[in-house]
Design an enzyme around this catalytic site. Structure first.
Site, PDB file in Angstrom:
ATOM      1  N   CYS A 119     -62.723  64.117  -8.993  1.00 34.50           N
ATOM      2  CA  CYS A 119     -61.493  64.911  -8.991  1.00 34.50           C
ATOM      3  C   CYS A 119     -60.688  64.708 -10.268  1.00 34.50           C
ATOM      4  O   CYS A 119     -59.947  65.591 -10.692  1.00 34.50           O
ATOM      5  CB  CYS A 119     -60.652  64.595  -7.762  1.00 34.50           C
ATOM      6  SG  CYS A 119     -60.293  62.837  -7.541  1.00 34.50           S
ATOM      7  N   CYS A 161     -91.339  73.985 -20.054  1.00 34.35           N
ATOM      8  CA  CYS A 161     -90.333  72.945 -20.335  1.00 34.35           C
ATOM      9  C   CYS A 161     -89.407  72.688 -19.159  1.00 34.35           C
ATOM     10  O   CYS A 161     -88.552  71.796 -19.229  1.00 34.35           O
ATOM     11  CB  CYS A 161     -89.512  73.306 -21.569  1.00 34.35           C
ATOM     12  SG  CYS A 161     -88.442  74.750 -21.338  1.00 34.35           S
ATOM     13  N   CYS A 172     -62.182  26.423  -4.684  1.00 35.38           N
ATOM     14  CA  CYS A 172     -61.138  25.405  -4.846  1.00 35.38           C
ATOM     15  C   CYS A 172     -59.889  25.897  -5.552  1.00 35.38           C
ATOM     16  O   CYS A 172     -58.878  25.182  -5.598  1.00 35.38           O
ATOM     17  CB  CYS A 172     -61.696  24.204  -5.592  1.00 35.38           C
ATOM     18  SG  CYS A 172     -62.115  24.561  -7.326  1.00 35.38           S
ATOM     19  N   CYS A 220     -61.795  30.369  -9.184  1.00 35.06           N
ATOM     20  CA  CYS A 220     -62.823  29.854  -8.278  1.00 35.06           C
ATOM     21  C   CYS A 220     -62.348  30.069  -6.852  1.00 35.06           C
ATOM     22  O   CYS A 220     -61.296  29.565  -6.453  1.00 35.06           O
ATOM     23  CB  CYS A 220     -63.055  28.364  -8.546  1.00 35.06           C
ATOM     24  SG  CYS A 220     -64.174  27.592  -7.340  1.00 35.06           S
ATOM     25  N   HIS A 258     -56.832  60.194  -5.205  1.00 31.71           N
ATOM     26  CA  HIS A 258     -57.271  61.576  -5.373  1.00 31.71           C
ATOM     27  C   HIS A 258     -56.364  62.288  -6.373  1.00 31.71           C
ATOM     28  O   HIS A 258     -55.146  62.114  -6.359  1.00 31.71           O
ATOM     29  CB  HIS A 258     -57.240  62.301  -4.025  1.00 31.71           C
ATOM     30  CG  HIS A 258     -57.814  63.676  -4.064  1.00 31.71           C
ATOM     31  ND1 HIS A 258     -59.106  63.929  -4.475  1.00 31.71           N
ATOM     32  CD2 HIS A 258     -57.274  64.891  -3.758  1.00 31.71           C
ATOM     33  CE1 HIS A 258     -59.347  65.239  -4.402  1.00 31.71           C
ATOM     34  NE2 HIS A 258     -58.242  65.839  -3.984  1.00 31.71           N
TER      35      HIS A 258
END
Length: 775
Positions: A318, A44, A197, A194, A735
């Site tokens: 972390c 296994c 534009c 967008c 962190h």
């Protein structure tokens, strides 16, 4: 070398998809690098250690009757020296990249086959199918590497030609965040900008309740402007959710800071790069180191032995390491998972220990508390170097705990507090059948929330089980320096607690007065936990960019008394508010009639108006056209919750209700149930018992009576036990480290670096863990 009758019929060839555990034991952190190596089951492909004390490989055989194992012991090769001093050195890496290096170049592998059914004798490796099986195991990708690659690939987003070659139109400044809405409807959430534009369009409806009328897509169909940025996801580091309609995929914009500046949105990062999102995350998080020196420049003293084992960073892990170090410093977790590990391993019914949450928690407890993996490494230069430790790498635990979770299954940085909540929920579900064994009970307590209408003076009380509190941090600016860094006035921890328990005024539709009024609310402790987890809300959004509020929180005393924050319950002279009506949300009859005149069925009209937050017939009509083919479009309306495409609540409304002491999950559900009406949401929160799926489970005694967690005895005194700190500008990067009190000293756990810190920065913490003091 002996012949073995078990060679035939007990070996299997692993396929390309088989998980082969060959790097470390699935039940402890003994690895192939430690003598006498790891035994890999040839049936296994479970890995077990061959240690005389733990003998997990032997236990595996006794449970499964899988007799044959391949013992693997890995030794590091000496690095070859250049034969000629004039020989060119290897080319330096000029770009951050993952360069595969063959294990054969780095290591020497010593392998042999054993049979546990024959007493552990060494078996002739040339017998039967053994040569092919051994070769397949040694050349296969390990289960740890498969999980790591899968996690990195989930969420890996790349650049396309449309983002790289984007041409923008004339610059303009967006409306302020509080006023901005879709140019084609009134939606203020799920907005996409967008980048060509500057059009603001709402996104498409999504499963889970995120509302939208698809006007962003309609804008693309009309203009062919393909690149859009989701407002609200922009980070100070210059990342955001970018979508390319041309590719119909999420993409990375290498010039996002420049493209956003065209519309008056400034982000901190000016870096232009074509690195992958994974590489960006590694690089960004490396910028936020944690000093391993005192203020006068002396290196912090490293610590080794039991209770001082570090956790290797697996890549943006972390957040997980800081939470695990915190909880395994508590006696309840140590007692639940450390002395019981061997007993559980023998009784565990899971075929694969890597898929058992208790096996992996026991493995963590053994790894962190035994001291076996907290040994100083060899010092090369004694004058300049300090001894370090390898620590443990809980890759199996991370894979298992994150399985099926959209965020924790990836290698992206996450919020440490959210992971703590998720860990508590996961363990609680595991221990559901025997709740007295649940170590997370130490975090649980009962909160009582009180609401009083200022006009009729009637009251309502609501009790709920919690595992933490979330406190606001008052942000009073002192000055902003030339680098645009803001300095804030310090605030005491006691002041934050007082604000948490203080009365606050909210708009409220009183069921007794039958009109809009003002209600006073407060949150107090009905019982106190053994361990109190306090989350500080240090992040806010400014001009679409989340930023961290660096307010120093001062701890002016060693112990804090919480007696003044206890709830007193209903008084004899108080009259309760009537229960809220269970009728569905109100419908604007004028808008309903307009839709009916267009020929839509009444049930569909009502459903559309509810789904769009009663924001007008036009918006409801758009919803109807987009959902007319839904299978449940004609299903009866059971209440506002039955429509899953309601508009997403604003973060301001969420924060307002969370300030009353409710969890974010409960707040969002309340707003969803009330079409984002804050006043009705307040009433809903106080009048509805928590659903079983949202609340922490409760203990029930022999008389079927609910037993409250914690206790209400006074005095309730607490001392700081540990605190998790975050360095960086956003929860999505940076962190995490954790400081843990060990006797009279503070210990800093910074990944696999463990040192004594004589000057712990208490004022910078993101999460505080306080232990109740019994005298």
């Amino acid at each position: 070398m002996e012949s073995c009758p078990h060679v035939f019929g007990h070996c299997k060839l692993p396929s390309a998809f088989t998980q082969v555990y060959k790097e470390e034991c699935t039940q402890c952190f003994d690895s192939q690098d430690l003598a006498p190596g790891i035994d890999v089951c040839l049936t296994c492909f479970n890995a077990g250690c061959n240690n005389s004390e733990r003998h997990h490989a032997q236990n595996h055989y006794e449970k499964t009757n899988h007799p044959l194992v391949l013992n693997i012991h890995r030794l590091i090769k000496d690095k070859p020296k250049r034969a000629d001093e004039n020989e060119e050195p290897p080319q330096k890496i000029s770009k951050l990249a993952i360069i595969p290096e063959s294990d054969k170049d780095k290591y020497e592998f010593i392998t042999h086959v054993k049979c546990y059914a024959c007493g552990g004798i060494e078996v002739d490796r040339t017998s039967g199918d053994l040569p092919a099986v051994i070769d397949a195991v040694m050349t296969s990708m390990s289960a740890a590497k498969q999980s790591e690659i899968k996690a990195w690939e989930e969420g890996n987003i790349v650049i396309c030609d449309h983002t790289r070659d984007l041409v923008q139109e004339q610059s303009r400044t967006l409306e302020s965040q509080s006023l901005a809405h879709c140019n084609n409807c009134d939606l203020k959430e799920n907005l996409w900008l967008c980048l060509v534009c500057g059009n603001l369009g709402c996104g498409r409806q999504q499963y889970g309740g995120l509302g939208g009328n698809g006007h962003g897509l309609a804008h693309y169909n009309l203009t062919k402007h393909s690149i859009s940025c989701k407002l609200g996801t922009i980070t100070p580091e210059g990342t955001a959710d970018i979508y390319c309609y041309e590719c119909d995929e999420s993409r990375l914009d290498p010039y996002l800071d420049k493209h956003l500046a065209n519309f008056g949105i400034n982000v901190a990062s000016q870096q232009k790069t074509e690195k992958s999102m994974t590489e960006l995350q590694i690089e960004q998080n490396q910028l936020f180191g944690w000093s391993m020196e005192t203020k006068d420049g002396k290196k912090l003293e490293p610590l080794f032995g039991p209770g001082y084992t570090g956790i290797k960073n697996l890549g943006n892990s972390c957040y997980m390491a800081s939470v695990l170090q915190s909880v395994f410093s508590l006696d309840a977790f140590q007692q639940r998972y450390y002395p019981t590990a061997m007993e559980h391993h023998k009784q565990c019914t899971q075929d694969n220990p890597a898929n058992c949450i208790q096996c992996q928690l026991s493995k963590l407890a053994d790894g962190l508390l035994s001291g076996r993996y907290s040994q100083p490494t060899q010092i090369i230069d004694a004058e300049n170097e300090q001894p370090e430790q390898d620590g443990v790498a809980p890759g199996m635990f991370k894979t298992l705990i994150g399985k099926g979770h959209d965020e924790f299954s990836t290698m992206r940085q996450q919020d440490a507090f959210e992971f703590f909540q998720y860990l508590v929920t996961t363990i609680e579900r595991k221990e559901h059948s025997n709740p007295t064994n649940d170590p997370t009970n130490i975090f649980k307590f009962t909160i009582q929330r009180r609401l009083q209408c200022v006009e009729c003076n009637r009251v309502r009380y609501k009790d709920s089980t919690e595992s933490s509190i979330s406190i606001s941090v008052p942000a009073n600016k002192i000055e902003t320096n030339e680098n645009n860094e803001t300095k804030y006035e310090p605030v005491t921890f006691e002041k934050c607690l007082q604000l948490f328990a203080a009365d606050s005024a909210v708009e409220y539709t009183c069921p007794a007065c039958n009109k809009k009024t003002i209600a006073m609310t407060n949150t107090r402790f009905l019982t106190f936990p053994e361990v109190l987890v306090v989350h500080t809300r240090r992040f806010e959004e400014e001009n679409w960019v989340p930023r961290k509020i660096v307010v120093p929180i001062l701890f002016e005393q060693d112990c804090y008394t919480f007696d003044e924050y206890i709830a007193h319950g209903r008084q004899d002279n108080e009259e309760l508010l009537p229960e809220e009506s269970t009728a569905g949300p109100a419908i604007n009859e004028s808008d309903l009639n307009k839709l009916l005149e267009m020929g839509f069925p009444e049930n569909r009209c009502r459903k559309a108006l509810i789904a769009t937050g009663n924001n007008g017939a036009d918006q409801a009509m758009n919803w109807l056209f987009e959902h007319m083919d839904d299978a449940d479009i004609d299903a009866p309306i059971l209440g506002s919750a039955s429509v899953s495409n309601a508009q997403e609540p604003s973060e301001g409304d969420v924060s307002t209700l969370m300030a009353m002491g409710f969890s974010e999950t409960r707040v969002r559900k309340a707003l969803s149930e009330t079409c984002n009406n804050v006043e009705r949401a307040v009433e809903w929160l106080f009048s509805h018992p928590e659903d079983e799926s949202d609340s922490l489970s409760v203990q029930v005694d022999a008389n079927n009576t609910i037993k409250a967690f914690g206790d209400s005895t006074l005095p309730a005194e607490y001392q700081l036990q540990s605190f998790i700190s975050h360095k960086g500008t956003s929860v999505h990067c940076g962190h995490y480290v954790v400081h843990v009190r060990k006797g009279e000293k503070w210990v800093l756990f910074n990944d696999n670096n463990v040192v004594e810190d004589p000057q712990p920065p208490l004022e910078e913490a993101y999460v505080y863990i306080l232990m109740r003091v019994r005298r």
